[in-house]
Design an enzyme around this catalytic site. Sequence first.
Site, PDB file in Angstrom:
ATOM      1  N   LYS A   1       0.788  -1.510   0.216  1.00 18.86           N
ATOM      2  CA  LYS A   1      -0.392   0.036   0.014  1.00 18.86           C
ATOM      3  C   LYS A   1       0.607   1.435  -0.066  1.00 18.86           C
ATOM      4  O   LYS A   1       1.884   1.753   1.053  1.00 18.86           O
ATOM      5  CB  LYS A   1      -0.890   0.080   1.297  1.00 18.86           C
ATOM      6  CG  LYS A   1      -1.868   1.494   1.157  1.00 18.86           C
ATOM      7  CD  LYS A   1      -2.659   1.604   2.656  1.00 18.86           C
ATOM      8  CE  LYS A   1      -1.510   2.249   3.411  1.00 18.86           C
ATOM      9  NZ  LYS A   1      -1.436   3.619   2.407  1.00 18.86           N
TER      10      LYS A   1
ATOM     11  N   GLY B   1       7.549   4.300   8.635  1.00 20.22           N
ATOM     12  CA  GLY B   1       6.695   5.060   8.434  1.00 20.22           C
ATOM     13  C   GLY B   1       6.948   6.074  10.374  1.00 20.22           C
ATOM     14  O   GLY B   1       7.893   5.481  10.581  1.00 20.22           O
ATOM     15  N   SER B   2       5.612   6.803  10.481  1.00 25.79           N
ATOM     16  CA  SER B   2       5.813   7.444  11.994  1.00 25.79           C
ATOM     17  C   SER B   2       5.904   6.271  13.446  1.00 25.79           C
ATOM     18  O   SER B   2       5.264   5.536  12.945  1.00 25.79           O
ATOM     19  CB  SER B   2       4.309   8.704  11.659  1.00 25.79           C
ATOM     20  OG  SER B   2       3.534   7.632  11.516  1.00 25.79           O
ATOM     21  N   THR B   3       6.389   6.611  13.674  1.00 28.12           N
ATOM     22  CA  THR B   3       6.682   5.921  14.557  1.00 28.12           C
ATOM     23  C   THR B   3       5.230   5.691  15.638  1.00 28.12           C
ATOM     24  O   THR B   3       5.709   4.347  15.892  1.00 28.12           O
ATOM     25  CB  THR B   3       8.138   6.454  16.065  1.00 28.12           C
ATOM     26  OG1 THR B   3       9.081   6.670  15.083  1.00 28.12           O
ATOM     27  CG2 THR B   3       8.049   5.345  17.140  1.00 28.12           C
TER      28      THR B   3
ATOM     29  N   GLU C   1      10.350   0.599   9.592  1.00 28.10           N
ATOM     30  CA  GLU C   1      11.993   1.712  10.143  1.00 28.10           C
ATOM     31  C   GLU C   1      11.256   2.887   9.977  1.00 28.10           C
ATOM     32  O   GLU C   1       9.900   3.411   9.192  1.00 28.10           O
ATOM     33  CB  GLU C   1      12.146   1.519   8.128  1.00 28.10           C
ATOM     34  CG  GLU C   1      13.116   1.880   7.900  1.00 28.10           C
ATOM     35  CD  GLU C   1      13.277   3.203   7.776  1.00 28.10           C
ATOM     36  OE1 GLU C   1      13.237   4.315   8.439  1.00 28.10           O
ATOM     37  OE2 GLU C   1      13.019   3.985   6.563  1.00 28.10           O
TER      38      GLU C   1
ATOM     39  N   CYS D   1      13.680  10.492   6.790  1.00 31.60           N
ATOM     40  CA  CYS D   1      13.661   9.823   8.133  1.00 31.60           C
ATOM     41  C   CYS D   1      14.788  10.064   8.945  1.00 31.60           C
ATOM     42  O   CYS D   1      14.991  10.289   9.986  1.00 31.60           O
ATOM     43  CB  CYS D   1      13.572   8.339   7.792  1.00 31.60           C
ATOM     44  SG  CYS D   1      14.248   7.402   6.901  1.00 31.60           S
TER      45      CYS D   1
ATOM     46  N   GLU E   1      10.202  14.799  16.120  1.00 29.84           N
ATOM     47  CA  GLU E   1      11.017  14.985  14.773  1.00 29.84           C
ATOM     48  C   GLU E   1       9.776  16.016  13.771  1.00 29.84           C
ATOM     49  O   GLU E   1       8.571  15.931  14.056  1.00 29.84           O
ATOM     50  CB  GLU E   1      10.651  13.742  13.881  1.00 29.84           C
ATOM     51  CG  GLU E   1      10.748  13.469  12.469  1.00 29.84           C
ATOM     52  CD  GLU E   1      10.167  11.650  11.753  1.00 29.84           C
ATOM     53  OE1 GLU E   1       9.735  11.554  12.525  1.00 29.84           O
ATOM     54  OE2 GLU E   1      11.121  11.505  11.450  1.00 29.84           O
TER      55      GLU E   1
HETATM   56  P1  NAI Z   1       2.163   7.467   8.676  1.00 30.38           P
HETATM   57  O1  NAI Z   1       2.773   6.356   9.541  1.00 30.38           O
HETATM   58  O2  NAI Z   1       1.180   7.257   9.568  1.00 30.38           O
HETATM   59  O3  NAI Z   1       2.319   7.298   7.392  1.00 30.38           O
HETATM   60  C1  NAI Z   1       2.873   5.831   6.759  1.00 30.38           C
HETATM   61  C2  NAI Z   1       2.095   4.789   6.193  1.00 30.38           C
HETATM   62  O4  NAI Z   1       1.185   3.882   6.339  1.00 30.38           O
HETATM   63  C3  NAI Z   1       0.833   5.184   5.043  1.00 30.38           C
HETATM   64  O5  NAI Z   1       0.905   4.484   3.839  1.00 30.38           O
HETATM   65  C4  NAI Z   1      -0.494   4.918   5.870  1.00 30.38           C
HETATM   66  O6  NAI Z   1      -1.613   5.051   5.005  1.00 30.38           O
HETATM   67  C5  NAI Z   1       0.234   3.668   6.888  1.00 30.38           C
HETATM   68  N1  NAI Z   1      -0.092   3.933   8.445  1.00 30.38           N
HETATM   69  C6  NAI Z   1      -1.422   4.494   8.516  1.00 30.38           C
HETATM   70  N2  NAI Z   1      -2.368   4.584   9.575  1.00 30.38           N
HETATM   71  C7  NAI Z   1      -2.325   3.384   9.687  1.00 30.38           C
HETATM   72  C8  NAI Z   1      -2.260   1.877  10.888  1.00 30.38           C
HETATM   73  N3  NAI Z   1      -2.850   2.668  11.903  1.00 30.38           N
HETATM   74  N4  NAI Z   1      -2.507   0.836  10.443  1.00 30.38           N
HETATM   75  C9  NAI Z   1      -1.153   0.587   9.405  1.00 30.38           C
HETATM   76  N5  NAI Z   1      -0.727   1.671   7.966  1.00 30.38           N
HETATM   77  C10 NAI Z   1      -1.524   3.263   8.573  1.00 30.38           C
HETATM   78  O7  NAI Z   1       2.595   8.988   8.659  1.00 30.38           O
HETATM   79  P2  NAI Z   1       1.499  10.129   8.009  1.00 30.38           P
HETATM   80  O8  NAI Z   1       0.943  10.894   8.939  1.00 30.38           O
HETATM   81  O9  NAI Z   1       2.313  10.071   6.845  1.00 30.38           O
HETATM   82  O10 NAI Z   1       2.851  11.720   8.479  1.00 30.38           O
HETATM   83  C11 NAI Z   1       2.964  11.778   9.850  1.00 30.38           C
HETATM   84  C12 NAI Z   1       4.305  12.016  10.675  1.00 30.38           C
HETATM   85  O11 NAI Z   1       5.152  10.517  10.880  1.00 30.38           O
HETATM   86  C13 NAI Z   1       5.294  12.314   9.627  1.00 30.38           C
HETATM   87  O12 NAI Z   1       5.678  13.936  10.096  1.00 30.38           O
HETATM   88  C14 NAI Z   1       6.612  12.542  10.514  1.00 30.38           C
HETATM   89  O13 NAI Z   1       7.390  12.369  11.136  1.00 30.38           O
HETATM   90  C15 NAI Z   1       6.154  10.796   9.781  1.00 30.38           C
HETATM   91  N6  NAI Z   1       7.032  10.195   9.336  1.00 30.38           N
HETATM   92  C16 NAI Z   1       8.402   9.458   9.201  1.00 30.38           C
HETATM   93  C17 NAI Z   1       8.386   8.875   7.684  1.00 30.38           C
HETATM   94  C18 NAI Z   1       9.813   8.054   7.869  1.00 30.38           C
HETATM   95  O14 NAI Z   1      10.103   7.386   6.692  1.00 30.38           O
HETATM   96  N7  NAI Z   1      10.352   8.051   9.227  1.00 30.38           N
HETATM   97  C19 NAI Z   1       7.475   8.457   6.764  1.00 30.38           C
HETATM   98  C20 NAI Z   1       6.443   9.114   6.174  1.00 30.38           C
HETATM   99  C21 NAI Z   1       5.917   9.743   8.173  1.00 30.38           C
END
Ligand code: NAI
Length: 777
Positions: free
Chosen positions: A190, A241-243, A263, A297, A392
């Site tokens: 996804k 994605g996010s922690t 990650e 990240c 972050e």
């Molecule tokens: P997120 O962690 O919510 O999204 C990343 C992915 O996870 C997306 O595909 C999203 O649809 C999916 N996702 C969201 N909630 C989920 C759940 N409960 N179960 C399974 N999958 C889920 O990140 P978001 O909201 O887009 O960004 C928020 C913050 O996260 C950013 O401001 C940043 O600080 C951090 N982030 C960190 C990343 C990294 O590479 N370490 C990448 C993206 C965001």
Amino acid sequence: MTVKEIFETMEYGPAPESAAEALAWLVDQGDTFGHFIDGAFTKPGKGFESRNPATGEVLAKLTQATQADVDAAVAAARKAQPKWEKLGGPARARYLYAIARLIQKHARLFAVLETLDNGKPIRESRDIDIPLVQRHFYYHAGMAQLMETELPDAQALGVCGQIIPWNFPLLMLAWKVAPALAMGNTVVLKPAEYTSLTALLFADICMQAGLPKGVVNIVTGDGAVGEMIVASDVDKIAFTGSTVVGRRIREATAGSGKALTLELGGKSPYIVFDDADIDSAIEGLVDAIWFNQGQVCCAGSRLLVQEGIAERFYAKLRARMDTLRIGNPLDKCIDVGAVVDPVQLQTITSMVDSNTVGHVHQAACELPANGCYYPPTLITGLETSDPLMQEEIFGPVLVSSTFRTPAEAVELANNTRYGLAATVWTENVNLALDIAPKLVAGVVWVNATNLFDAAAGFGGVRESGFGREGGWEGLSAYTKPKGKAKPLAKIEPVAGEGGPVDPIDRTAKLYVGGKQARPDGGYSRAVWGKAGLLGHVGLANRKDVRNAVEAAAGAKGWSKTTGHLRAQILYYIGENLSARSDEFAHRIDAMTGRKDGAKEVDAAIQRLFTAAAWADKYDGQVHGVPIRGVAIAMKEPVGVIGALCADEAPLLGLVSAMAPAIAMGNRTVLVASEPYPLAATDFYQVLDTSDVPAGVVNILTGSHAELAKPLASHLNVDAVWSFSSTDLSAQIEVVSAGNLKRTWVNNATAFDWGMDHSRRFLQASTEVKNIWVPYGE
Ligand code: NAI
């Protein structure tokens, strides 16, 4: 404009990249997408719009996956998997190679589409994202080719659910899909809801490459769809994605037996020493925090400058910031593009606005009137405890503080709950190589930053998650050992009453910090064999766990000893156990009622000798990454490992976990076999006579069910293993989500302790840190 006028201003002219082909591709697809399931696109359904964050324009309509869509994708992947695996590595390599070639062929289309969808400068998508994507598929085509000869004991996990973020949409897809497919898995992926378009173009590439249907499935939608994938019948979840979400996924998959790699976020330090090449360090910062608008990240988002040069450094940095060009990402002269979405822009804005301390400098640039733009920002004069030094931001915002000595630099750098990456800038090679191993991070760049390659595993420690992507270590996250797992049988202690009562109190104590300690609660229990009462053992409680963890945490020096020294101590333990082998064999036979005690002791001695042998040989690697330099993959100990030891093999289970763990420099808190604890308590004397420093091995006795939680929730424990015959997998994994510990639990399957699994233990006992060191021509 005349040539003279151009020379006078030295201004860049606009150099826009055409969006025509990418927009035409979208039109060809009808501007509306379904999912890619079982080798074909599904009919578009209800969904949402994907917009260009630089302009706000709608690029395409996407479908929000329903439960039925996710089920269909998982079913297609499940059906395709056995055949895909059976094809064999060399045949899979051909497909991956074909995909790499096709991406290369359509590189510009991918780059433009990525920039339109994400807002990142075309320079980056063209020169960094897409070339790295190709490299990843080429590299893993090679891994598929080599799997049968180099990983003969490995097999595919099965179906992998993969959830990726929006900051490097296609690159994150490549990082997930390439190793999975290479190792014989099939996937349901996804993409992030803001940036799904290159994943859909990738689906098109899979069709062009003739990839068997069902091997790659792509479903679009938001976090709710991610949750459905996490809950579905998959064998592994790989998440970036996010922690916050990572932790939720850890909890959701706890005890399910699904493999998991996370990650997550970071707040990576960027350390500049006073002897650094300042201009290079400043140019490095442009790549560290303004690359991809800081939505990285591992962004070097926390600048630590040595005090003596701080003012000069900041002045130069501000001047450099003022020359950064921000604007239309499709313009090839642009340094900083658009933030991915208004929601992210709002997050960045409110985080910076809520800050009341330090000095804020924003680049003197004119922001485009429309679109999601945020100016490059530097906030100096912060304390390490200030929220912006810890949280972050995930935007083009650099926060900074100063330090005086190298030791203080390390302390400040490690003062974070994250541990993804770090950058060190100094002209002194001794200093760089002294500091790099001390930084708590999965990746360290010396005099460079944000370098990536498929050959060098990427991933973090602490709350930056676990698992590596890329390199040999990344493959283990997509394989499991060959063979079928047997169900675990619960082992009950031998029941008894009466019997010989020893006039001398033979209550075995706990072993904490190199000393025998009475259990805090003051309780003990009788241990019976078939022939009668064998003795008593203390029942440890949470306070004893705390004491043991404290002792282990205090024995830090062990991690700094050499493999050579650790080997000698392990040999010594082996010899001392050997000298008492009959006594241990009888004890085991008496407790278990079996007659294989001698065999078990022999195997335990072998494990000790094997771990000793490995202590100075389980080396890292030097990766020939495509820069003028190397990436040194160092194997570091995980830290403090807590283990619930096997019930069925009271000595061998404990030794099999302990020996590789301490061989690699970890300190351990071991909970002895619950029904047969006396082999472990007898073992104290062997440890005492073998020069094992206090705190390196701590042994508790008592109820696994009661001790699992305090062990898994303790913040100073870095990894928890459970081989208990009480299945505590779910409980351990839920609680370990707190500080995202590494876990290795048995999920109610049995381990064959007769077999030597040392390599698996060595792997679980180490983290790979990649230190990138450039060198000259
Ligand atoms: P997120 O962690 O919510 O999204 C990343 C992915 O996870 C997306 O595909 C999203 O649809 C999916 N996702 C969201 N909630 C989920 C759940 N409960 N179960 C399974 N999958 C889920 O990140 P978001 O909201 O887009 O960004 C928020 C913050 O996260 C950013 O401001 C940043 O600080 C951090 N982030 C960190 C990343 C990294 O590479 N370490 C990448 C993206 C965001």
